[in-house]
Design a protein around this motif. Structure first.
Motif, PDB file in Angstrom:
ATOM      1  N   ASN A   1      -7.166   5.624  -1.604  1.00 37.42           N
ATOM      2  CA  ASN A   1      -5.969   5.864  -0.813  1.00 37.42           C
ATOM      3  C   ASN A   1      -4.967   6.713  -1.589  1.00 37.42           C
ATOM      4  O   ASN A   1      -4.313   7.607  -1.030  1.00 37.42           O
ATOM      5  CB  ASN A   1      -5.327   4.532  -0.413  1.00 37.42           C
ATOM      6  N   VAL A   2      -4.848   6.448  -2.886  1.00 37.40           N
ATOM      7  CA  VAL A   2      -3.942   7.238  -3.729  1.00 37.40           C
ATOM      8  C   VAL A   2      -4.418   8.688  -3.781  1.00 37.40           C
ATOM      9  O   VAL A   2      -3.623   9.627  -3.598  1.00 37.40           O
ATOM     10  CB  VAL A   2      -3.872   6.639  -5.147  1.00 37.40           C
ATOM     11  N   TYR A   3      -5.704   8.885  -4.017  1.00 34.84           N
ATOM     12  CA  TYR A   3      -6.241  10.250  -4.093  1.00 34.84           C
ATOM     13  C   TYR A   3      -6.076  10.985  -2.770  1.00 34.84           C
ATOM     14  O   TYR A   3      -5.745  12.185  -2.744  1.00 34.84           O
ATOM     15  CB  TYR A   3      -7.727  10.216  -4.478  1.00 34.84           C
ATOM     16  N   ASN A   4      -6.294  10.292  -1.674  1.00 31.51           N
ATOM     17  CA  ASN A   4      -6.161  10.936  -0.368  1.00 31.51           C
ATOM     18  C   ASN A   4      -4.728  11.393  -0.090  1.00 31.51           C
ATOM     19  O   ASN A   4      -4.509  12.396   0.599  1.00 31.51           O
ATOM     20  CB  ASN A   4      -6.634   9.992   0.740  1.00 31.51           C
ATOM     21  N   HIS A   5      -3.760  10.663  -0.633  1.00 32.24           N
ATOM     22  CA  HIS A   5      -2.366  11.070  -0.478  1.00 32.24           C
ATOM     23  C   HIS A   5      -2.025  12.265  -1.374  1.00 32.24           C
ATOM     24  O   HIS A   5      -1.241  13.139  -0.978  1.00 32.24           O
ATOM     25  CB  HIS A   5      -1.429   9.899  -0.822  1.00 32.24           C
ATOM     26  N   LEU A   6      -2.585  12.296  -2.565  1.00 29.13           N
ATOM     27  CA  LEU A   6      -2.181  13.305  -3.549  1.00 29.13           C
ATOM     28  C   LEU A   6      -2.988  14.588  -3.481  1.00 29.13           C
ATOM     29  O   LEU A   6      -2.489  15.663  -3.852  1.00 29.13           O
ATOM     30  CB  LEU A   6      -2.270  12.708  -4.961  1.00 29.13           C
TER      31      LEU A   6
ATOM     32  N   ASP B   1       0.803  -1.225   0.000  1.00 26.38           N
ATOM     33  CA  ASP B   1       0.000   0.000   0.000  1.00 26.38           C
ATOM     34  C   ASP B   1       0.838   1.277   0.000  1.00 26.38           C
ATOM     35  O   ASP B   1       0.371   2.351   0.407  1.00 26.38           O
ATOM     36  CB  ASP B   1      -0.960   0.006   1.187  1.00 26.38           C
ATOM     37  N   GLU B   2       2.056   1.199  -0.494  1.00 29.68           N
ATOM     38  CA  GLU B   2       2.919   2.384  -0.582  1.00 29.68           C
ATOM     39  C   GLU B   2       2.314   3.426  -1.533  1.00 29.68           C
ATOM     40  O   GLU B   2       1.776   3.092  -2.591  1.00 29.68           O
ATOM     41  CB  GLU B   2       4.295   1.977  -1.102  1.00 29.68           C
ATOM     42  N   VAL B   3       2.417   4.700  -1.148  1.00 28.07           N
ATOM     43  CA  VAL B   3       2.147   5.823  -2.046  1.00 28.07           C
ATOM     44  C   VAL B   3       3.240   6.851  -1.790  1.00 28.07           C
ATOM     45  O   VAL B   3       3.243   7.520  -0.757  1.00 28.07           O
ATOM     46  CB  VAL B   3       0.759   6.454  -1.812  1.00 28.07           C
ATOM     47  N   SER B   4       4.207   6.959  -2.727  1.00 29.74           N
ATOM     48  CA  SER B   4       5.368   7.833  -2.540  1.00 29.74           C
ATOM     49  C   SER B   4       5.439   8.840  -3.683  1.00 29.74           C
ATOM     50  O   SER B   4       5.722   8.472  -4.825  1.00 29.74           O
ATOM     51  CB  SER B   4       6.657   7.009  -2.497  1.00 29.74           C
ATOM     52  N   TYR B   5       5.208  10.100  -3.343  1.00 31.37           N
ATOM     53  CA  TYR B   5       5.146  11.163  -4.350  1.00 31.37           C
ATOM     54  C   TYR B   5       6.495  11.863  -4.471  1.00 31.37           C
ATOM     55  O   TYR B   5       7.111  12.236  -3.465  1.00 31.37           O
ATOM     56  CB  TYR B   5       4.061  12.162  -3.968  1.00 31.37           C
ATOM     57  N   ASP B   6       6.952  12.041  -5.721  1.00 28.87           N
ATOM     58  CA  ASP B   6       8.192  12.764  -6.011  1.00 28.87           C
ATOM     59  C   ASP B   6       7.817  14.033  -6.764  1.00 28.87           C
ATOM     60  O   ASP B   6       7.567  14.010  -7.971  1.00 28.87           O
ATOM     61  CB  ASP B   6       9.121  11.884  -6.855  1.00 28.87           C
TER      62      ASP B   6
END
Length: 506
Positions: free
Chosen positions: A144-149, A123-128
């Protein structure tokens, strides 16, 4: 043409491997679970049927599609997946792979006869932010991706339903709210990390394994288990989105603006995206629901020209929930709360495609209503919808410009026609299969009669009795077979993984 001895040996050994793999008898699934438990002893990653977490981990949103795997494996890393797949390959253990299990197709994301790999721990979401990319673990759901971004003011080409799993969506091509602007979701993946049948972990990108890269863009789970996706990000935060619902009396007025949007509007203003959906519940008048998305805020009293016919009231709507929103993760709020997470009903999907033609759209709609009518009173719980979703020039342009060309085989704009049906009783399963077969036989015949049949089948909407891979075209089938033999020479993902759409001719 000269073939080197080494090449001949590689190809011939791969072909023999495919033949031998199909003849081997799978090992007893309980024995396989015990071997897996020994491999990961004391780590809590192998859940047997007697474990209190088994029921929760095994749950499928559609109760009728839920199976009973002998045990469930919950890896946390690509290395965990690698060790497990190597064990399964060596001992010939049947297994299934689950990311989000959005499809209703029974056996596509579980098994009654082996081990279920639940990727939810990846479940990693790592934004660069410097490289404008995000690495997303294959076990994520899009919410989950949207909530991180969202807090970072960026978006990716993810699913339009935030409850959908990342992996299956991207491996099937992927249609996003941003696709009119940036193409297929899979064409916006810059790197796949994948575990092969022998346990190797490799990366497919524009620099290495480019042949595999293209086949992962639409080729589903035939080549290995993807453990992470690295996607492009875009600066999209504030936008307009929501749903407009039209009563039966308004439906005939929708086809002219829908046709105009499909043939000119989506390319003229790629900021706009709609999902045209027609719905019929037993005993109720049919209606239309058009989901709306515009990539920036709009003046709703004077909407963009492409959006105007659907939201300005000229076509009467009984609900209009379009609003300016912040963050792609806010979409479920605009749509009334997102997807249902569990359903007691039974369901099937089916899909085809046609070329744009206004009269054909009207004909398809009429066929759908007429074929559905007898079932409304005879099938308990019957509910039915049909959607018309355009694939425009931007999809094709992005494909042509992207290293590792996808295998979808689309060279001209078309419209995906997909049906989604629900009913209550298992005794009606065969009847519902026949209903879909009858409906789509008539739709295809109507399209062929006016020279508008397209043939392409969007894999993510494929029914259990379909195989969309067969509609990708001869050259892409040859590509997939060649790459399959290179990266999975013993056909582990074609024989030990029983569910899913398989590459024909392997």
């Amino acid at each position: 043409m000269h073939i080197s001895a080494s090449t001949f040996l590689l190809v011939s050994s791969g072909l023999l491997g495919l033949s031998e793999a199909s003849k081997r008898t799978p090992k007893n699934p309980q024995t396989c679970c015990n071997l897996l438990n020994q491999k990961f002893h004391g780590q809590g990653k192998v859940v047997m049927q007697s474990h209190p977490d088994y029921t929760t981990l095994n749950a499928h949103w559609l109760a009728a599609s839920q199976l009973s795997p002998t045990c469930i494996f919950t890896p946390k890393t690509a290395r965990d997946v690698s060790k497990a797949v190597a064990l399964f390959s060596h001992h010939h253990c049947v297994f299934a792979i689950r990311s989000g299990s959005h499809m209703p197709n029974k056996g596509f994301s579980s098994t009654d006869n082996g081990i279920l790999i639940s990727l939810s721990g990846l479940d990693e979401v790592s934004y660069d932010r410097h490289r404008h990319i995000v690495k997303v673990g294959a076990g994520n759901r899009w919410t989950n991706v949207y909530n991180h971004l969202d807090p970072k003011g960026v978006a990716v080409l993810g699913s339009r339903d935030s409850d959908v799993g990342v992996s299956g969506f991207l491996l099937g091509g992927g249609i996003s709210f941003l696709s009119n602007k940036y193409g297929w979701s899979s064409d916006n993946v810059v790197e796949y990390e994948i575990v092969l049948a022998n346990g190797s972990i490799i990366k497919a990108n524009k620099y290495q394994h480019v042949d595999l890269l293209g086949c992962l863009r639409g080729g589903s789970s035939n080549f290995g288990i993807v453990t992470s996706f690295t996607l492009k990000t875009y600066n999209i935060n504030a936008h307009a989105a929501g749903v407009v619902r039209y009563a039966q009396s308004s439906v005939p007025q929708l086809f002219t603006p829908l046709y105009n949007y499909i043939v000119t509007g989506q390319d003229a203003d790629p900021n706009y995206h709609i999902i045209p959906n027609f719905i019929k519940d037993a005993g109720q008048p049919h209606r239309a629901t058009f989901t709306q998305f515009y990539t920036r805020e709009v003046d709703l009293s004077n909407p963009p020209l492409v959006m105007k016919p659907f939201v300005d009231g000229s076509i009467p709507a009984y609900n209009n929930f379009v609003a300016n929103l912040t963050g792609v993760g806010s979409l479920p709020k605009a749509f009334g709360g997102g997807s249902t997470l569990s359903s007691p009903f039974r369901s099937q999907w089916h899909v085809t495609s046609v070329l744009a033609d206004e009269q054909l759209f009207r004909t398809i709609h009429s066929l759908w209503l007429n074929v559905s009518l007898p079932y409304e009173t005879s099938i308990p719980g019957f509910s039915n919808s049909i959607a018309m979703q355009p694939i425009g020039n931007k999809y094709i342009q992005t494909t042509n410009a992207t290293p590792g060309r996808n295998v979808l085989g689309i060279t001209a704009p078309l419209v995906v026609i997909s049906a989604n049906i629900y009913w209550s009783n298992a005794s009606d399963d065969t009847t519902m299969e026949l209903f879909l077969k009858d409906l789509f036989t008539k739709i295809k015949a109507a399209a062929a009669a006016v020279g508008k049949a397209a043939g392409y089948e969007y894999l993510n909407y494929g029914g259990v009795n379909q195989n969309p891979l067969t509609q990708y075209g001869h050259n892409n089938l040859v590509r997939m077979r060649r790459v399959k033999r290179k990266y999975d020479p013993r056909n582990v993902f074609g024989t030990l993984v029983e569910g899913g759409f398989k590459i024909p001719g392997i």
